[in-house]
Every structure is written in C-alpha cells, then in structure tokens.
Write a protein that holds these residues in place. Structure first.
Motif, PDB file in Angstrom:
ATOM      1  N   GLU A  56       0.840  -1.235  -0.116  1.00 56.30           N
ATOM      2  CA  GLU A  56       0.038   0.118   0.008  1.00 56.30           C
ATOM      3  C   GLU A  56       0.771   1.275  -0.106  1.00 56.30           C
ATOM      4  OE1 GLU A  56      -3.566  -2.233   2.530  1.00 56.30           O
ATOM      5  OE2 GLU A  56      -1.802  -1.451   3.485  1.00 56.30           O
ATOM      6  N   ILE A  57       1.120   1.848  -1.236  1.00 47.49           N
ATOM      7  CA  ILE A  57       2.125   2.782  -1.645  1.00 47.49           C
ATOM      8  C   ILE A  57       1.949   4.082  -0.861  1.00 47.49           C
ATOM      9  CG2 ILE A  57       3.206   1.410  -3.187  1.00 47.49           C
ATOM     10  CD1 ILE A  57       2.198   3.268  -5.047  1.00 47.49           C
ATOM     11  N   SER A  58       0.787   4.399  -0.793  1.00 45.71           N
ATOM     12  CA  SER A  58       0.276   6.035  -0.416  1.00 45.71           C
ATOM     13  C   SER A  58      -1.384   5.783  -0.022  1.00 45.71           C
ATOM     14  CB  SER A  58       0.405   6.970  -1.511  1.00 45.71           C
ATOM     15  OG  SER A  58      -0.211   8.108  -1.272  1.00 45.71           O
ATOM     16  N   ASN A  59      -1.365   6.626   0.993  1.00 46.45           N
ATOM     17  CA  ASN A  59      -2.945   6.740   1.472  1.00 46.45           C
ATOM     18  C   ASN A  59      -3.336   8.404   1.130  1.00 46.45           C
ATOM     19  OD1 ASN A  59      -1.700   8.375   3.508  1.00 46.45           O
ATOM     20  ND2 ASN A  59      -3.014   7.296   4.871  1.00 46.45           N
ATOM     21  N   ILE A  60      -2.688   9.015   0.019  1.00 46.94           N
ATOM     22  CA  ILE A  60      -2.987  10.188  -0.293  1.00 46.94           C
ATOM     23  C   ILE A  60      -3.874  10.168  -1.612  1.00 46.94           C
ATOM     24  CG2 ILE A  60      -2.130  12.281  -1.220  1.00 46.94           C
ATOM     25  CD1 ILE A  60       0.389  11.968   0.573  1.00 46.94           C
ATOM     26  N   CYS A  61      -4.958  10.847  -1.674  1.00 48.49           N
ATOM     27  CA  CYS A  61      -5.677  10.631  -2.927  1.00 48.49           C
ATOM     28  C   CYS A  61      -6.535  12.059  -3.222  1.00 48.49           C
ATOM     29  CB  CYS A  61      -6.750   9.650  -2.590  1.00 48.49           C
ATOM     30  SG  CYS A  61      -7.801   9.320  -4.046  1.00 48.49           S
ATOM     31  N   LYS A  62      -6.438  12.221  -4.534  1.00 46.22           N
ATOM     32  CA  LYS A  62      -7.045  13.341  -5.010  1.00 46.22           C
ATOM     33  C   LYS A  62      -8.516  13.346  -5.124  1.00 46.22           C
ATOM     34  CE  LYS A  62      -6.784  12.467 -10.111  1.00 46.22           C
ATOM     35  NZ  LYS A  62      -6.137  12.708 -11.282  1.00 46.22           N
ATOM     36  N   ASN A  63      -9.337  12.099  -5.047  1.00 46.26           N
ATOM     37  CA  ASN A  63     -10.586  11.799  -5.181  1.00 46.26           C
ATOM     38  C   ASN A  63     -11.168  12.102  -3.788  1.00 46.26           C
ATOM     39  OD1 ASN A  63     -10.314  11.429  -7.992  1.00 46.26           O
ATOM     40  ND2 ASN A  63      -9.854   9.273  -7.554  1.00 46.26           N
ATOM     41  N   MET A  82       4.942   6.282   0.576  1.00 43.91           N
ATOM     42  CA  MET A  82       6.107   5.385   0.683  1.00 43.91           C
ATOM     43  C   MET A  82       7.074   5.760  -0.348  1.00 43.91           C
ATOM     44  SD  MET A  82       4.836   1.446   1.048  1.00 43.91           S
ATOM     45  CE  MET A  82       6.456   0.887   1.125  1.00 43.91           C
ATOM     46  N   SER A  83       8.439   5.993   0.337  1.00 44.18           N
ATOM     47  CA  SER A  83       9.498   6.317  -0.742  1.00 44.18           C
ATOM     48  C   SER A  83       9.891   5.201  -1.542  1.00 44.18           C
ATOM     49  CB  SER A  83      10.764   6.662   0.174  1.00 44.18           C
ATOM     50  OG  SER A  83      11.194   5.702   0.872  1.00 44.18           O
ATOM     51  N   LYS A  84      10.604   5.544  -2.685  1.00 44.06           N
ATOM     52  CA  LYS A  84      11.118   4.550  -3.502  1.00 44.06           C
ATOM     53  C   LYS A  84      11.893   3.465  -2.876  1.00 44.06           C
ATOM     54  CE  LYS A  84      14.716   3.776  -7.136  1.00 44.06           C
ATOM     55  NZ  LYS A  84      15.829   4.477  -7.918  1.00 44.06           N
ATOM     56  N   GLU A 108      -5.225   7.799  -5.517  1.00 45.92           N
ATOM     57  CA  GLU A 108      -4.755   8.599  -6.725  1.00 45.92           C
ATOM     58  C   GLU A 108      -3.940   9.983  -6.264  1.00 45.92           C
ATOM     59  OE1 GLU A 108      -7.231   9.225  -9.948  1.00 45.92           O
ATOM     60  OE2 GLU A 108      -8.600   7.484  -9.701  1.00 45.92           O
ATOM     61  N   ASP A 109      -2.479   9.400  -6.113  1.00 47.94           N
ATOM     62  CA  ASP A 109      -1.759  10.394  -5.638  1.00 47.94           C
ATOM     63  C   ASP A 109      -0.739  11.223  -6.849  1.00 47.94           C
ATOM     64  OD1 ASP A 109       0.550  11.604  -4.266  1.00 47.94           O
ATOM     65  OD2 ASP A 109       0.871   9.955  -2.922  1.00 47.94           O
ATOM     66  N   PRO A 110      -1.032  12.234  -6.759  1.00 50.48           N
ATOM     67  CA  PRO A 110      -0.422  12.877  -8.132  1.00 50.48           C
ATOM     68  C   PRO A 110       1.259  12.735  -8.095  1.00 50.48           C
ATOM     69  CG  PRO A 110      -2.122  14.437  -7.264  1.00 50.48           C
ATOM     70  CD  PRO A 110      -1.878  13.245  -6.209  1.00 50.48           C
ATOM     71  N   TYR A 111       1.699  12.566  -6.842  1.00 48.48           N
ATOM     72  CA  TYR A 111       3.112  12.570  -6.889  1.00 48.48           C
ATOM     73  C   TYR A 111       3.519  11.293  -7.806  1.00 48.48           C
ATOM     74  CZ  TYR A 111       7.808  11.160  -4.861  1.00 48.48           C
ATOM     75  OH  TYR A 111       9.003  10.458  -4.913  1.00 48.48           O
ATOM     76  N   PHE A 112       2.959  10.249  -7.864  1.00 49.37           N
ATOM     77  CA  PHE A 112       3.405   9.208  -8.483  1.00 49.37           C
ATOM     78  C   PHE A 112       3.279   9.380 -10.181  1.00 49.37           C
ATOM     79  CE2 PHE A 112       3.010   7.089  -4.396  1.00 49.37           C
ATOM     80  CZ  PHE A 112       4.522   6.563  -4.303  1.00 49.37           C
ATOM     81  N   THR A 113       4.131  10.268 -10.548  1.00 51.05           N
ATOM     82  CA  THR A 113       4.184  10.323 -11.867  1.00 51.05           C
ATOM     83  C   THR A 113       4.717   9.301 -12.989  1.00 51.05           C
ATOM     84  OG1 THR A 113       6.288  11.446 -12.035  1.00 51.05           O
ATOM     85  CG2 THR A 113       4.882  12.890 -11.732  1.00 51.05           C
ATOM     86  N   ASP A 114       4.656   9.319 -14.269  1.00 52.02           N
ATOM     87  CA  ASP A 114       4.922   8.043 -14.932  1.00 52.02           C
ATOM     88  C   ASP A 114       6.387   7.907 -14.755  1.00 52.02           C
ATOM     89  OD1 ASP A 114       2.391   8.010 -16.005  1.00 52.02           O
ATOM     90  OD2 ASP A 114       2.827   9.076 -17.951  1.00 52.02           O
ATOM     91  N   GLU A 115       7.254   9.066 -14.766  1.00 52.02           N
ATOM     92  CA  GLU A 115       8.631   9.067 -14.581  1.00 52.02           C
ATOM     93  C   GLU A 115       9.063   8.302 -13.204  1.00 52.02           C
ATOM     94  OE1 GLU A 115      12.622  11.891 -14.533  1.00 52.02           O
ATOM     95  OE2 GLU A 115      10.685  12.665 -14.312  1.00 52.02           O
ATOM     96  N   SER A 136      -2.664  -0.670  -8.811  1.00 52.33           N
ATOM     97  CA  SER A 136      -3.889  -0.453  -8.586  1.00 52.33           C
ATOM     98  C   SER A 136      -3.804   1.025  -7.881  1.00 52.33           C
ATOM     99  CB  SER A 136      -4.174  -1.300  -7.378  1.00 52.33           C
ATOM    100  OG  SER A 136      -5.752  -1.196  -7.151  1.00 52.33           O
ATOM    101  N   ILE A 137      -3.662   1.790  -8.998  1.00 48.50           N
ATOM    102  CA  ILE A 137      -3.490   3.390  -8.739  1.00 48.50           C
ATOM    103  C   ILE A 137      -4.628   4.387  -9.348  1.00 48.50           C
ATOM    104  CG2 ILE A 137      -0.948   2.927  -7.844  1.00 48.50           C
ATOM    105  CD1 ILE A 137      -0.270   3.636 -10.753  1.00 48.50           C
ATOM    106  N   GLY A 138      -5.650   3.898  -9.950  1.00 46.30           N
ATOM    107  CA  GLY A 138      -6.637   4.534 -10.432  1.00 46.30           C
ATOM    108  C   GLY A 138      -6.574   4.868 -11.838  1.00 46.30           C
ATOM    109  N   GLU A 139      -7.351   6.014 -12.163  1.00 43.56           N
ATOM    110  CA  GLU A 139      -7.694   6.490 -13.401  1.00 43.56           C
ATOM    111  C   GLU A 139      -6.389   7.288 -13.881  1.00 43.56           C
ATOM    112  OE1 GLU A 139     -11.273   8.614 -13.570  1.00 43.56           O
ATOM    113  OE2 GLU A 139     -12.459   6.845 -12.921  1.00 43.56           O
ATOM    114  N   ARG A 140      -5.898   7.104 -15.276  1.00 40.64           N
ATOM    115  CA  ARG A 140      -4.789   7.606 -15.768  1.00 40.64           C
ATOM    116  C   ARG A 140      -5.261   7.671 -17.528  1.00 40.64           C
ATOM    117  NH1 ARG A 140      -0.565   7.323 -11.628  1.00 40.64           N
ATOM    118  NH2 ARG A 140       1.159   8.111 -13.279  1.00 40.64           N
ATOM    119  N   GLU A 141      -4.351   8.521 -17.958  1.00 38.97           N
ATOM    120  CA  GLU A 141      -4.454   8.714 -19.484  1.00 38.97           C
ATOM    121  C   GLU A 141      -3.998   7.598 -20.302  1.00 38.97           C
ATOM    122  OE1 GLU A 141      -6.148  11.128 -21.096  1.00 38.97           O
ATOM    123  OE2 GLU A 141      -6.579  12.037 -18.765  1.00 38.97           O
ATOM    124  N   TYR A 142      -4.610   7.228 -21.351  1.00 41.28           N
ATOM    125  CA  TYR A 142      -3.789   6.182 -22.237  1.00 41.28           C
ATOM    126  C   TYR A 142      -2.531   6.058 -22.161  1.00 41.28           C
ATOM    127  CZ  TYR A 142      -3.504   3.194 -26.392  1.00 41.28           C
ATOM    128  OH  TYR A 142      -3.138   2.167 -27.053  1.00 41.28           O
TER     129      TYR A 142
END
Length: 346
Positions: A56-63, A82-84, A108-115, A136-142
């Motif tokens: 469970e890597i983060s309990n921060i959510c934008k929703n 959680m840190s890397k 859905e934590d914005p910190y976890f970018t694709d990079e 299991s980190i929610g809705e993202r773009e294609y």
C-alpha cells in the motif's frame, strides 16, 4: 424450462431478467450454484491458491469518493507516501520469502508520475526479474498506462465500483464519472494488461438490479481479474452510519462470477475476512483462488484504512506466510507462490 444454474453453466451468461431472478431467490439456487462453482474451480485451479504481495504505497488521494476512508476531505487520516527506497525494501523482503507477484496499491496520488513509477517498476524487475507487477493506482490517461506497461507493469486493478450510472453518481462526487472509469478500463484492455475490475456488494442505495448491471458489464468487459467485497462503512465518510454489506450475498456473487469466468483470478478479499471470521474460507470454497497478504511496512498497514476495522495483522501479513500455508493446508488448499498468470482457455 431449463434451470437457471444449468443455463449459466452452459452459456456463462443470462439475461438481465434471469440474473435478477437468480439474485432475488438466493435460497432456491445457492446449493446448486455452489456445487457447480466448486466443480469449475477444481477443474481449472485444483486446490491451488495464488498469493500476491500487497504493498500500500500511499494513502494520499485526489478523489473524494463518499465511501472511502482515505478520501481527499478526510482530515483525520494520518497521511503517508512510501519512498522508492521503502517500496524496494518491501519488495526485496517479499521476494526473499518467495513472492512472485507484487501489487502496488494506493490512492490517486499525483506525486506518482509516470517517470517515478517507471523507475520503481524497473527496479522491482531488477530485484525479481521473473515477477509480475500489478498496479492499482486509479484512472490515468492512455499514454500513461502505455508507458507503465512498456516499462514492465503486467496487470492493473481498477474496480468499476458500480456499473449503474445512477448508483455511481450517488457514491461519488460530480467531478468523477462512470464513463471515465469505463474508458480507463477500455484503455487497459486495449494495452493488453491483465485487467481487473470489480464492485462493492451492499453499497448504500444498491439494489439487486444494480448488481445485475455489474454482472452484465463484466461479461462485456471480460476482465482477467475480478475483485468484489462487501461494503464496510468508515466513520469519517458520508456513509458512516450505513449498514455493512452482506457476506452471504458476496459469497453468492463470487459463485456466480466463477461460473461466468471459469479461469479468471478472483481474490478472497480482506473485506470478507473483516466482516466474517470464516468469510475468506467461504469465498475460497465457492471459487476465489487468490489471496493477497500485506507486505507493507507497519506505518502503511496502520493508516491505509479504506473502511473501519480492516484486518492487517496475523494472517494478513506476509511475515506469517508459513502459518498461512499450514492453515490453508488444513482445509485442503495449497498456497502457490508463482506468478499465477491468467491463462486463456476455451
């Protein structure tokens, strides 16, 4: 007239009216339904239960989902991310125990970018080259899903929660939409992820006709994984006073899903075990074939509270793997540590 259970076994589908009748008359069909789902489970999985390490890597959510304990507006949550280094340390720990699948779950934590995620995924593959990574980190773009898939992600869990648009709106704020959730699931299927969907059982305002829509939606989506569990209220949410979902109905629906999707991966969820001491065993006996012990650090286990009284000790923990194996063996099941990929069959 052909029996509805026989028809379900034969065609793996029913009309909406037939599904509704099946749900409205549980007592008439449960015994035969359970018998058939056990038979199908034994055919495809024998007595094997696939184990995945849940992180469970983060309990921060934008929703701000009305039922969720880590919703954006809940000010009483002790937030963490959680840190890397912590993520990789947890994966290394689980890998040393023999785990071959790692499920990275979070709000859905914005910190976890694709990079950032690509870096984490590639490092997990270095630790365990032949493992499967589930996100299991929610809705993202294609393009985001595509980048993550190309970097090594194998599976993605995204519960649709409610296939009825009317019910979805009652469970979520206006900025969220069922159409966007369905679009995300469509992207995942197109990108050849092993895709997981699912729904709550006994959510506020939910009726059997809504569950019929869930079953028909899943039939059309044809996911490789399906996660369902009873709704459990959380004291800091809009639905804090609502009654919990039914374990019996969840078991009944698991049996239906096993017949509809003979080779899909169906987890016996923590929510089932939270509401009933033997809930998980009952789920396994009618068709669930996946169990996800928690490999998170203690600070994450204690604060990733989607609902009240969530289990996160004893059998929920990867540390107790040997006891877990022994307990499953006592009821006739074998814990399997391999990837447990979805296998397409006729």
């Amino acid at each position: 007239m052909i029996d509805l259970v026989d028809k379900l076994v034969k065609y793996k589908d029913l009309s909406e009216e037939e599904f509704l009748y099946l749900l409205d008359n549980q007592n008439d069909f449960s015994e035969k339904l359970f018998k058939e789902s056990r038979k199908i489970t034994n055919k495809y999985f024998k007595n094997k239960i696939f184990v995945r390490g849940l992180l469970e890597i983060s309990n921060i959510c934008k929703n701000n989902c009305y039922y969720c304990g880590i919703r954006r507006d809940n000010k009483n949550v002790k937030r963490y991310r959680m840190s890397k280094e912590n993520i990789l340390k947890s994966v290394q720990f689980a890998s040393d125990l023999g785990f071959k699948t790692f499920v990275l779950q979070g709000g859905e934590d914005p910190y976890f970018t694709d990079e950032i995620l690509v870096d984490i995924i590639k490092n997990i593959k270095k630790i365990s080259p032949n493992s499967a990574i589930t996100l299991s980190i929610g809705e993202r773009e294609y393009n985001s899903y595509k980048i993550l898939k190309e970097s090594g992600a194998d599976r993605f869990l995204l519960r649709h929660e409610a296939a009825s648009n009317e019910l979805y709106k009652k469970l979520h704020p206006e900025e969220m939409s069922l159409s966007n959730r369905k679009k995300s699931l469509k992207y995942l299927k197109e990108l050849k992820y092993q895709t997981g969907a699912g729904f709550m059982v006994g959510a506020p305002y939910q009726e059997n006709k809504d569950l019929v829509k869930d079953l028909k939606f899943l039939k059309n989506l044809n996911p490789e994984m399906i996660g369902i569990g009873p709704f459990i209220s959380q004291h800091d949410t809009v639905f804090s006073k609502e009654k919990n979902g039914s374990v019996d109905l969840t078991i009944y629906l698991l049996s239906i899903l096993r017949i509809m999707f003979p080779n899909a991966n169906l987890p016996a969820t923590t929510a089932l075990a939270t509401l009933s001491e033997n809930g998980r065993v009952r789920g396994i006996e009618v068709g669930a074939n996946v169990f996800m012990p928690n490999i998170s650090p203690d600070f994450a286990k204690e604060n990733y509270n989607l609902y009240d009284n969530k289990l996160y000790t004893n059998m929920e923990c990867a540390e107790n793997l040997e006891t877990l194996k022994s307990n499953f063996k006592k009821i006739g099941y074998e814990i399997v540590m391999d990837k447990g990929d979805f296998v397409q069959v006729d």
